[in-house]
Design a protein around this motif. Structure first.
Motif, PDB file in Angstrom:
ATOM      1  N   LEU A 190      12.000   4.530  -3.907  1.00  0.00           N
ATOM      2  CA  LEU A 190      11.752   6.162  -3.561  1.00  0.00           C
ATOM      3  C   LEU A 190      10.571   6.256  -3.632  1.00  0.00           C
ATOM      4  N   ALA A 191       9.884   5.385  -3.738  1.00  0.00           N
ATOM      5  CA  ALA A 191       8.132   5.182  -3.474  1.00  0.00           C
ATOM      6  C   ALA A 191       8.224   6.122  -1.620  1.00  0.00           C
ATOM      7  N   GLU A 229       0.909  -0.967  -0.588  1.00  0.00           N
ATOM      8  CA  GLU A 229      -0.035   0.282   0.303  1.00  0.00           C
ATOM      9  C   GLU A 229       0.670   0.896  -0.402  1.00  0.00           C
ATOM     10  N   CYS A 230       1.786   1.792   0.895  1.00  0.00           N
ATOM     11  CA  CYS A 230       2.948   2.291   0.589  1.00  0.00           C
ATOM     12  C   CYS A 230       3.248   2.598  -0.524  1.00  0.00           C
ATOM     13  N   ILE A 231       3.954   1.555  -1.569  1.00  0.00           N
ATOM     14  CA  ILE A 231       4.983   1.985  -2.387  1.00  0.00           C
ATOM     15  C   ILE A 231       3.891   2.242  -2.973  1.00  0.00           C
ATOM     16  N   TYR A 232       3.050   2.189  -3.351  1.00  0.00           N
ATOM     17  CA  TYR A 232       1.160   1.859  -4.220  1.00  0.00           C
ATOM     18  C   TYR A 232       0.884   3.427  -4.178  1.00  0.00           C
ATOM     19  N   LYS A 233       0.727   4.085  -2.724  1.00  0.00           N
ATOM     20  CA  LYS A 233       0.484   5.210  -2.778  1.00  0.00           C
ATOM     21  C   LYS A 233       2.194   6.488  -3.051  1.00  0.00           C
ATOM     22  N   GLY A 234       2.792   5.675  -2.557  1.00  0.00           N
ATOM     23  CA  GLY A 234       3.939   6.720  -3.280  1.00  0.00           C
ATOM     24  C   GLY A 234       4.374   6.669  -5.077  1.00  0.00           C
ATOM     25  N   ILE A 235       3.930   5.700  -5.475  1.00  0.00           N
ATOM     26  CA  ILE A 235       3.672   6.046  -6.825  1.00  0.00           C
ATOM     27  C   ILE A 235       2.800   6.521  -7.767  1.00  0.00           C
ATOM     28  N   ALA A 238       7.106   8.966  -8.586  1.00  0.00           N
ATOM     29  CA  ALA A 238       5.891   7.926 -10.014  1.00  0.00           C
ATOM     30  C   ALA A 238       5.727   8.354 -11.655  1.00  0.00           C
ATOM     31  N   ALA A 239       6.993   9.305 -12.277  1.00  0.00           N
ATOM     32  CA  ALA A 239       7.012   9.792 -13.254  1.00  0.00           C
ATOM     33  C   ALA A 239       8.233   7.864 -13.324  1.00  0.00           C
ATOM     34  N   LEU A 240       9.057   7.498 -12.167  1.00  0.00           N
ATOM     35  CA  LEU A 240       9.691   6.464 -13.117  1.00  0.00           C
ATOM     36  C   LEU A 240       8.663   5.140 -13.454  1.00  0.00           C
ATOM     37  N   ASN A 241       7.460   5.337 -12.582  1.00  0.00           N
ATOM     38  CA  ASN A 241       6.862   4.154 -12.697  1.00  0.00           C
ATOM     39  C   ASN A 241       6.259   4.069 -14.036  1.00  0.00           C
TER      40      ASN A 241
END
Length: 471
Positions: free
Chosen positions: A283-284, A219-225, A242-245
Motif C-alpha cells: 500500500l505504501a 525509501e519509497c516504502i518509508y515515504k509511503g508510511i 501510515a495508519a496501518l504502520n
C-alpha cells in the motif's frame, strides 16, 4: 528475439503509470532527439502532441497529459522534483507557453497543442500518440510512438526504439531456455542471469545497481508510511499505509528510515501481523505511485508495490537476508519479467491487469523462491503458479486513476507471490502439469480474447459499476 536486461524491467520510475506516464514522457524525449538530428531546437515554431486510444481515455487520471507537457519541456522523470510537478503544469497552462526542450519558449495551449483523442485509436497499439513539430521555414516533422508497457516505447516502423540489441551468451527467451542452460552449465537461475547481464555491465556494476534499487525501495516504502491524507484526482481515496504502520508498531516513534526499519525487524512475527505488514509495504508504494511519487517500475507502475512488498518481507521476516539475497531476488525477478514481455505483454492496455499485477506477482514469486534455495525448476514453477491465478484479471480503473482497484491489487499480488513461492519450494517440478511457457502463452491468448473495455479504458467493470466520471 532481442535480449533485455533485468534493469530494463526493474528500474526507477515515476507514478502513476509506466505506460501512460513514463512511456509518453520517454516518447517526448525521443521526439526531441529526432529533431536535433536535422534541426536546431531554435528552428521550431510550434509543437503538438495527440494521444489516442487508452492513452486518451484514461489520460487525465494517469497523468498522460502531464507527462507529455513535462517531456516536451525537457524534464527528466528520474530527476525531477516530484513535489514541483503540479506547480510546473499550472505555470504552463497559465502562461500558455512551454519551454521546449528546456531551450525556447513556444506557444502551448492545452486542448490545441495537446489533444486527448478519445474517439480514435491507432492500429498498431492501443497506447498510441503522434508528435508534430512545425518549423519556422514552414516544414513539418511528425512521428508516431506507442507506449507498449513498462515505459518501453516503439514506433510502427521499428522494433523497440530503445536500442536493446545486445545478444547474451545464453539467450533466455522462454522458461525452457532457462532450464536448459541452468542444467547445461550446472548453475542456479541467478547465476545464469549474472552471466548474461555481463553483456551490459560488470558483475560489480550489476550488484551496485541492484542494491541501489533496494535502497530506492526502502525509501519509497518509508515515504509511503509517513504520508497521510487524500490522494489526488478527485476520488477522495484515503491513504492507509501510515495508519496501518502506526497500528503495527504500536505507535512506537522513529525519526528516520533506519530507525523505522529496525522497529519492523523487532516486531512480533505472528502470521496475521506479517500478512498485514506485507499489505502495508505494498500500500505504501502504490499510494506513492498514485501521488506522482518516485517508485520502482517492476515491471510497470500499476504493479510497482508487489516486488517491494515481497522483497521487504524476505528481509524482515525470513532468514533469507543480506545483500547477496537481495541481488539474486531482483535478478531472477527481472528475468522472469523479460519472458512475459517477449512472449506476451506487460501492458494493461493490451492484456488487462493480468499483464501488470499478474506478471509482477510471478516475478516476485520467482525471486523469493530463488533466495529460499529453490532449484531453477522450482523458481519457474513459482512464477507459473502466481500467474496461473491472475489469468483473466481485467484492468478497469475507476475514473481513470491508478487507485481503485489498483492499490489493493498490489497487496493481493504480493500475498499470492509468497504463497506461490511456498508451494513451489515444497514441490517437485517434475510433477507439474503446467509449465511457465504454457501459462505465458495462455495469458497472451486470454489477452487477445479480452474485451477492449477491460483493457485500461475505464469503459467496463468497476469503472462503470462505481459510476464516477474521469477526474
Amino acid at each position: 528475439m532481442e535480449s533485455i536486461s533485468v534493469f530494463d524491467i526493474i528500474k526507477i520510475g515515476i507514478g502513476p503509470s509506466s505506460s501512460h506516464t513514463m512511456g509518453p514522457w520517454n516518447a517526448a524525449e525521443l521526439f526531441i532527439n529526432e529533431i536535433r538530428k536535422t534541426h536546431k531546437i531554435s528552428d521550431v515554431k510550434e509543437v503538438f502532441v495527440e494521444f489516442f486510444g487508452s492513452l486518451a481515455k484514461t489520460g487525465i487520471g494517469h497523468g498522460t497529459d502531464i507527462a507529455g507537457m513535462l517531456g516536451l519541456s525537457g524534464e527528466d522523470f528520474k530527476t525531477i522534483d516530484t513535489t514541483k510537478i503540479t506547480q510546473k503544469i499550472e505555470a504552463i497552462k497559465a502562461a500558455k507557453t512551454l519551454k521546449f526542450a528546456a531551450e525556447i519558449e513556444l506557444p502551448f495551449i492545452y486542448g490545441h497543442h495537446l489533444i486527448l483523442n478519445k474517439e480514435k485509436s491507432l492500429d498498431f497499439h492501443p497506447n498510441g500518440m503522434i508528435f508534430k513539430a512545425v518549423f519556422k521555414d514552414g516544414t513539418e516533422f511528425e512521428q508516431d510512438y506507442y507506449s507498449i508497457g513498462g515505459g518501453f516505447v516503439a514506433t510502427e516502423e521499428e522494433a523497440l526504439v530503445d536500442e536493446l540489441t545486445i545478444r547474451t551468451p545464453y539467450p533466455c527467451h522462454k522458461g525452457k531456455d532457462v532450464q536448459h542452460y541452468c542444467d547445461k552449465l550446472g548453475v542456479s537461475f541467478s547465476d545464469l542471469v549474472y552471466i548474461n547481464e555481463e553483456s551490459w555491465r560488470t558483475k560489480q556494476q550489476t550488484n551496485e545497481q541492484a542494491l541501489a534499487i533496494w535502497q530506492s525501495i526502502k525509501e519509497c516504502i518509508y515515504k509511503g508510511i509517513t504520508q497521510e491524507g487524500i490522494l489526488p484526482g478527485g476520488l477522495k481515496v484515503v491513504r492507509r499505509a501510515a495508519a496501518l504502520n502506526r497500528t503495527l508498531l504500536g505507535n512506537k516513534p522513529f525519526k528516520n528510515k533506519d530507525e523505522w526499519y529496525q522497529l519492523v525487524l523487532d516486531t512480533d512475527e505472528t502470521f496475521v501481523r506479517i500478512s498485514k505488514w506485507v499489505s502495508c509495504f505494498a500500500l505504501a508504494v502504490n499510494e506513492e505511485n498514485a501521488n506522482f511519487g518516485r517508485i520502482i517500475t517492476a515491471p510497470t507502475n500499476g504493479a510497482s508495490g508487489i516486488i517491494p512488498a515481497v522483497l521487504m518481507y524476505s528481509q524482515t521476516f525470513t532468514e533469507y537476508t543480506g545483500d547477496d539475497k537481495i541481488i539474486r531476488f531482483l535478478l531472477v525477478a527481472g528475468e522472469i519479467g523479460t519472458l512475459f514481455k517477449k512472449n506476451a505483454t506487460i501492458s494493461a492496455a493490451m492484456g488487462g491487469c493480468q499483464a501488470e499485477t499478474g506478471v509482477s506477482s510471478a516475478m516476485a514469486a520467482a525471486g523469493l523462491t530463488e533466495i529460499m534455495g529453490g532449484t531453477p525448476g522450482q523458481v519457474l514453477m513459482a512464477a507459473e503458479i502466481a500467474m496461473e491465478h491472475h489469468l483473466g484479471l481485467t484492468c478497469d480503473p475507476v475514473a481513470g486513476l491508478v487507485q481503485i482497484p489498483c492499490i489493493e491489487r498490489n497487496s493481493m499480488g504480493a500475498i499470492k507471490a509468497i504463497t506461490a513461492a511456498n508451494i513451489a519450494i515444497e514441490s517437485d517440478p517434475a510433477n507439474a502439469r503446467v509449465t511457465l511457457d504454457e501459462v505465458i502463452q495462455t495469458m497472451w491468448e486470454t489477452a487477445q480474447s479480452m474485451n477492449g473495455r477491460f483493457k485500461e479504458t475505464s469503459e467496463g467493470g468497476l469503472a462503470i459499476a462505481v459510476n464516477i466520471a474521469e477526474c
